[in-house]
Design a protein around this motif. Structure first.
Motif, PDB file in Angstrom:
ATOM      1  N   SER A  71      28.191  41.466  40.531  1.00  0.00           N
ATOM      2  CA  SER A  71      28.842  41.814  39.263  1.00  0.00           C
ATOM      3  C   SER A  71      28.101  42.951  38.569  1.00  0.00           C
ATOM      4  N   ARG A  72      26.779  42.935  38.651  1.00  0.00           N
ATOM      5  CA  ARG A  72      25.997  43.976  37.982  1.00  0.00           C
ATOM      6  C   ARG A  72      26.193  45.344  38.638  1.00  0.00           C
ATOM      7  N   ILE A  73      26.112  45.396  39.966  1.00  0.00           N
ATOM      8  CA  ILE A  73      26.221  46.696  40.630  1.00  0.00           C
ATOM      9  C   ILE A  73      27.647  47.236  40.549  1.00  0.00           C
ATOM     10  N   CYS A  74      28.647  46.344  40.552  1.00  0.00           N
ATOM     11  CA  CYS A  74      30.030  46.808  40.407  1.00  0.00           C
ATOM     12  C   CYS A  74      30.263  47.370  39.006  1.00  0.00           C
ATOM     13  N   MET A  81      33.108  45.841  32.480  1.00  0.00           N
ATOM     14  CA  MET A  81      32.080  44.805  32.407  1.00  0.00           C
ATOM     15  C   MET A  81      32.665  43.408  32.224  1.00  0.00           C
ATOM     16  N   GLU A  82      33.630  43.272  31.331  1.00  0.00           N
ATOM     17  CA  GLU A  82      34.204  41.958  31.065  1.00  0.00           C
ATOM     18  C   GLU A  82      34.892  41.405  32.309  1.00  0.00           C
ATOM     19  N   GLN A  83      35.577  42.281  33.056  1.00  0.00           N
ATOM     20  CA  GLN A  83      36.238  41.846  34.283  1.00  0.00           C
ATOM     21  C   GLN A  83      35.214  41.372  35.311  1.00  0.00           C
ATOM     22  N   LEU A  87      34.946  37.457  36.659  1.00  0.00           N
ATOM     23  CA  LEU A  87      35.033  37.118  38.079  1.00  0.00           C
ATOM     24  C   LEU A  87      33.838  36.279  38.507  1.00  0.00           C
ATOM     25  N   SER A  88      32.651  36.704  38.084  1.00  0.00           N
ATOM     26  CA  SER A  88      31.438  35.972  38.422  1.00  0.00           C
ATOM     27  C   SER A  88      31.498  34.541  37.895  1.00  0.00           C
TER      28      SER A  88
END
Length: 241
Positions: A71-74, A81-83, A87-88
């Protein structure tokens, strides 16, 4: 608590290997991540730290670490960010319902492929023309309705022939094929996670008739809607293998 680790537990996988995996996800490299999943890399123990003596709990902890880093690298590579965090949270939240290593692996593979596909689409959309972007927005907003090439041309202020050429050149398929694929994806979700009948689903997605819906669905999925529901109804994490 015993903090003494043996020599094997002190050795970890090359950081370059891990970075390559995360960069492939962020780059939307679907082929590379599918190959990673086929090789069962997530289940490899060599060079991976042990976070729990319980093998299932250990794998869950590694799942959570993967979800956080993906999630961080994406996010760093352009995902909203919220998406990314939603997802995470979604994938981590369902670990409570999983009790075997095989199920955790399937859920992990579904998660990383979900992120990878979204990043692939994000990068693809970045290169799309304004008319096609407007068409896609229109399609998503009116997916339940009957959508024609004329509708797309009208919403962009272009001719039908121009929009038709753009779909082929930028998305690699016709507008009608693209719309049909999205409708079938929506139908698959309704078959898996709702009690709607075939008649209700075909009407909801504006197919001309139930028989037409069944015909199109069978062509796209290789099975009838009835057989699809029998096979996948209520499956949240086991995928469609």
């Amino acid at each position: 608590m015993d903090m003494i680790l043996d020599e094997k537990e002190m050795l970890h996988r090359s950081q370059n290997d891990e970075l390559l995996f995360y960069r492939q996800v962020a780059a939307g490299d679907i082929e590379a991540i599918e190959e990673n999943c086929r090789q069962h890399r997530f289940l490899e123990t060599e060079g991976v730290g042990r976070l729990s003596k319980d093998p299932v709990l250990n794998l869950k902890y590694h799942f959570i670490v993967t979800a956080a880093l993906v999630s961080r690298i994406c996010t760093e590579q352009g995902m909203e960010m919220e998406q990314a965090f939603r997802l995470s949270d979604y994938y981590i939240g369902r670990l409570d319902h999983i009790d075997t290593q095989a199920e955790i692996e399937r859920w992990h593979n579904k998660m990383v492929l979900d992120y990878t596909n979204r990043m692939h689409l994000l990068r693809q959309n970045a290169a799309l023309s304004r008319p096609i972007t407007e068409c896609l927005n229109y399609i998503y907003a009116h997916l339940k309705e009957r959508i024609t090439l004329e509708d797309l041309a009208a919403c962009t202020g272009n001719s039908t022939s121009y929009i038709s050429r753009l779909f082929k050149s930028e998305l690699g398929e016709s507008a009608s094929d693209y719309i049909r694929r999205l409708k079938i994806d929506k139908a698959k979700n309704l078959l898996r996670f709702s009690e709607f009948t075939m008649v209700e689903i075909s009407s909801y997605l504006s197919f001309s008739s139930q028989s037409h819906f069944i015909k199109v669905f069978s062509e796209e999925c290789g099975m009838t809607p009835k057989k699809y529901r029998e096979a996948y109804y209520g499956t949240h994490w086991k995928g469609e293998e």
